[in-house]
Design a protein around this motif. Sequence first.
Motif, mmCIF file in Angstrom:
data_model
loop_
_atom_site.group_PDB
_atom_site.id
_atom_site.type_symbol
_atom_site.label_atom_id
_atom_site.label_comp_id
_atom_site.label_asym_id
_atom_site.label_seq_id
_atom_site.Cartn_x
_atom_site.Cartn_y
_atom_site.Cartn_z
ATOM 1 N N ALA A 194 1.012 -1.224 -0.217
ATOM 2 C CA ALA A 194 0.245 0.126 0.124
ATOM 3 C C ALA A 194 1.374 1.044 0.342
ATOM 4 O O ALA A 194 0.246 2.041 -1.025
ATOM 5 C CB ALA A 194 -0.634 0.160 1.171
ATOM 6 N N GLY A 225 1.402 4.162 -2.958
ATOM 7 C CA GLY A 225 0.464 5.348 -2.555
ATOM 8 C C GLY A 225 -1.432 4.589 -2.887
ATOM 9 O O GLY A 225 -1.788 5.812 -2.886
ATOM 10 N N ARG A 226 -1.890 3.625 -1.977
ATOM 11 C CA ARG A 226 -2.652 3.669 -1.500
ATOM 12 C C ARG A 226 -3.129 3.097 -0.153
ATOM 13 O O ARG A 226 -2.341 2.679 0.824
ATOM 14 C CB ARG A 226 -3.364 2.004 -2.058
ATOM 15 N N GLU A 227 -4.351 3.389 0.484
ATOM 16 C CA GLU A 227 -4.398 3.685 1.462
ATOM 17 C C GLU A 227 -5.078 2.147 1.803
ATOM 18 O O GLU A 227 -6.083 1.158 1.286
ATOM 19 C CB GLU A 227 -5.893 4.251 1.665
ATOM 20 N N ASP A 276 -6.746 -0.937 4.122
ATOM 21 C CA ASP A 276 -8.326 -1.422 4.521
ATOM 22 C C ASP A 276 -7.831 -2.269 5.580
ATOM 23 O O ASP A 276 -7.840 -3.700 4.687
ATOM 24 C CB ASP A 276 -8.944 -1.225 3.788
#
Lengths: 238, 781
Positions: free
Chosen positions: B307, B311-313, B315
């Motif tokens: 992540a 560059g992702r969030e 979860d």
Amino acid sequence: MRAKQTMTNIFLDLLFPQKPYCLICDNRLTEPRSIICKNCKRKILPLTEPLCKKCGRPMKNNNRLCHDCQREHHVFVQARSYGLYEATLKQLIHEFKYRGKRELAEILGNMMFCVLKQLTWPAFDYLIPLPLHVKRQRERGFNQAFLLTKVLSRESNIPIFQGLTRTKPTEHQTLLDKSFRKKNLDGAFVILNKNKIYNKTVLLIDDVYTTGATAGECSKSLLEAGAKSVYVLTCARG
Amino acid sequence: MYRPFLFFASFFVYGIVMGSFIEIPGISVVISIVSLLISIITNNKKTRMVLLVIAIVLFGAFYYNFRLDKMAGTIVDFAEKEQTLVGVVSDAPTVKKDRVIYDVKALYLPQEEGDRSVTGKVRLSSLVDDNSTIYRYGDIIKFTGKLKIPPGRRNPNGFDYRAYLLQKGISTTMFSREIENIGKHKTNSFVAAALNLREHLTAFYESYLPTNLSSLMVGIALGIKDNIPGETMKAVKNGGVAHVLAVSGLHTGIIYAALELIFHRFGLSGFLSLIIGSITTIFYSFMAGLSPSVLRAAIMIMVFMLAKAVGRENDPLNSLCFSAVVLLFLNPLNLFSVSFQLSYAAVVGIILFFAHFRRILEGLPVYLRDSLSVIISAQLVVGPILAYYFFKISLIGFFTNLLVVPLVSLILISGLFSGIIGLIFIPLGSLFVKIPGFLLYIVEKIILISSELPFATIVVPALPPISIILYFALLAIVFDFTPFSDEIKSLYKKACAVCLILLIFFPIILSSGGFEVTFIDVGQGDAILIQTEGRKAILIDGGGIPPYYSGDFDTGDDIIQPFLYSKGIKKIDVVVFTHFDDDHARGLLSILRSMKVKNIIYGVPEDCNIYEEMVEIARQKQIKTIQVKRGEQFTFDNITFDVLNPVGDTQKNFSSNDNSVVLKMSYKGFDFLFTGDLEYEGERSLISSGIDIGAHVLKVGHHGSHTSTSREFLSKVRPLYSVISAGKDNNFGHPSPQVIELLKDNGATILRTDIHGAISFKISGKDVKIYTTIPGELKKP
């Protein structure tokens, strides 16, 4: 290549699903991938005239220049921003820069494009993202200005110039006093491939404009390298 | 449900559970694929959902059955016979005192007419001394012995060894004295390196830390619990800190932080650090033996790194479910492993409830608030699962964890650091290792002291699964995880909260009532539990294994105590030592040590260790000891016990077996005769005394040996049911075929613990119900 990219994207979407709730108000989103809801988006107001002719600061009356610009000369032609660095917009930029929500570049970049469309600026040869020092970029994992520039470049079809680099690992500007900000920046920027921007009209892109010190220093370096004129566009201004 | 893996994992799990109950025919795959295809082309959102669910559930059910067959392998077809087998050592061996245990992947059965290739894994044990070689990962070995299918569940709520091993992919066991190395299989050098480093680290800790601390250090750093002394392990469990001995998120998190520091210093790019980080994590997982908890943690931290890199969030809930899907694909039996369930339960609890409790505990200092929130939110989900499997919940854990977890983090950091330094430069490493050594000493003290405190643990009787489901349903409602509208929620939420609290306290108050006699399956030996209507408990004998034979298995601690707890029994009113043979009495000693006992009844003192230990423990714990002889009687509630043997001083020349305490128990006209190990001589003495020894249920003397149960004796007792308590495959040949014949001739229904597992008689009114743990045909007389 295309197929591979979509496959990767599908996988990433499965692994890191977009929350169907507004980033700002937590209400359920009606449109897919919109990140923030229409209501919150509507609350981010664009700046309107009267603005300082130089730096774009909102003014009470139709004075040509604001206080700062009267005292101090900036070498760029004009600076404009989408909105004020406060409330929702501030929150969004915060999420974007410090909490790594890179997908916000889409929303913020498009807002900047709206501003660019309405302005009567000359045609630009290049968009130039304001650089971060390598070290800072590594820390953050990305350069927010570059992500914004990418969106703008796609929308406006203006190519990106990537030769502007930052060589001094400067202190966080936000932590410094006005007078120190300028000093802190002395000789911080170096331009590679100077011939590319020789006699060109360029647009400098950043997320936030505060005192104009950074943008000013950058413009100085660009002009010294031979650029014809420099304009500045930011998402928000302090 | 916008989280794709939450959706998939939920229904996949449902499918696996379904598959474990009913065998799904192969056609289900076709249905699954067809519904998946239709769901892709359909435009109706609801239809698509339903079809997707069908596809996932059916696939899960099919996948479970498919893998189950594959995992057991063909080797099970050769079980229950002497076999010579060739296989490759598939994991690092475990050495425990004089035993070594290998997990061996079977290759072939060498036979004269040509080798017969087989699949499946064998757990092979052997004896070792200082001169024997220990084989290593990748060695091809040849060994001979009786190939066995491991025993399944033999007591109600007891341990199911067969299922436990199968979860690890092992379907058979063997004991072999002679193991011969016949070659080297090609190995994965990455795995070999990990196992090698694990061996070196273990050896390093063992040579530079005191034994008691090094075993804990190895447990904390690598999750290997084999060498932790039984007493310490018990304290760790009672102290509610057993989770620190499972390699999990704490470990991978610390390794990640250390790597981050290094990457930062050398200015590595995001993707490079992702790759190096992942490789390190996977390497460590191999070192820690690929337990479900370390795999879970490793996958979650890699997803977290990914992540960051893209560059992702992240979860957490979706990542957790992703890791579950991976683990279940690797091995669907993971779902039924206690370690898997506890690991996921803890993380689910933390993800879902942490924020709630942080808000509730707002006023506390930050450290206390956050730690307590973690502990409470994990415990909320883990608690019922612990209770379900172990019949015990640690209360002191809320407190112990506050102290122990930060110390363990420090131990882990300093321990791994000094271990790695020690591999490069021993003198420096042996100096550094003093730091974790000192911290371990403190941790051990905290655990030992806190687990001894009153109310450190509470006993929870075996929970019916429905009450656990109800508990989680109520939990979901109270914490707002239901898709109902707010108006409905506010209506029933308070009611649900009350129900939840009732449900939590209900099982503690409730323990099964009614009169019940259980012949516990303790392997070779006797152990009989009598529960009265007034919830009193009487334990006649407690099985046991001679100390030179047992390894660290203890019949009292490992079979009887969990069984008593599962019945909600915390204190025993009477413990009867019929005599002092190992297979009757040794298990009772650990019961005396670790449980509350009011009275001890015994017959004739013997000149042996067990008797002396019994007297000593009774003195220390102030347990009343009562010596009984023929003619005495005692009653509990409405049950009378008549002592029929020993006669006292007159039969001093009798063997200890013939001096067994013999009890006749009468409950509302229903009689049991418990004979201990009484043999012919004792039987004759009983017959000649003229006492009425007639009984409905006879515990057949001396495990059905041919030296007991004479024709004459049997004709006087005239039992309807005869119970033989003997170990499966015992070395004495109990029970003897003669005795079986005799019992059959007398028309008694024969019940055998070696065949039926534990046997219980439940009597209410005129109604007698008999339950056996291993289902079998029972002929009613």
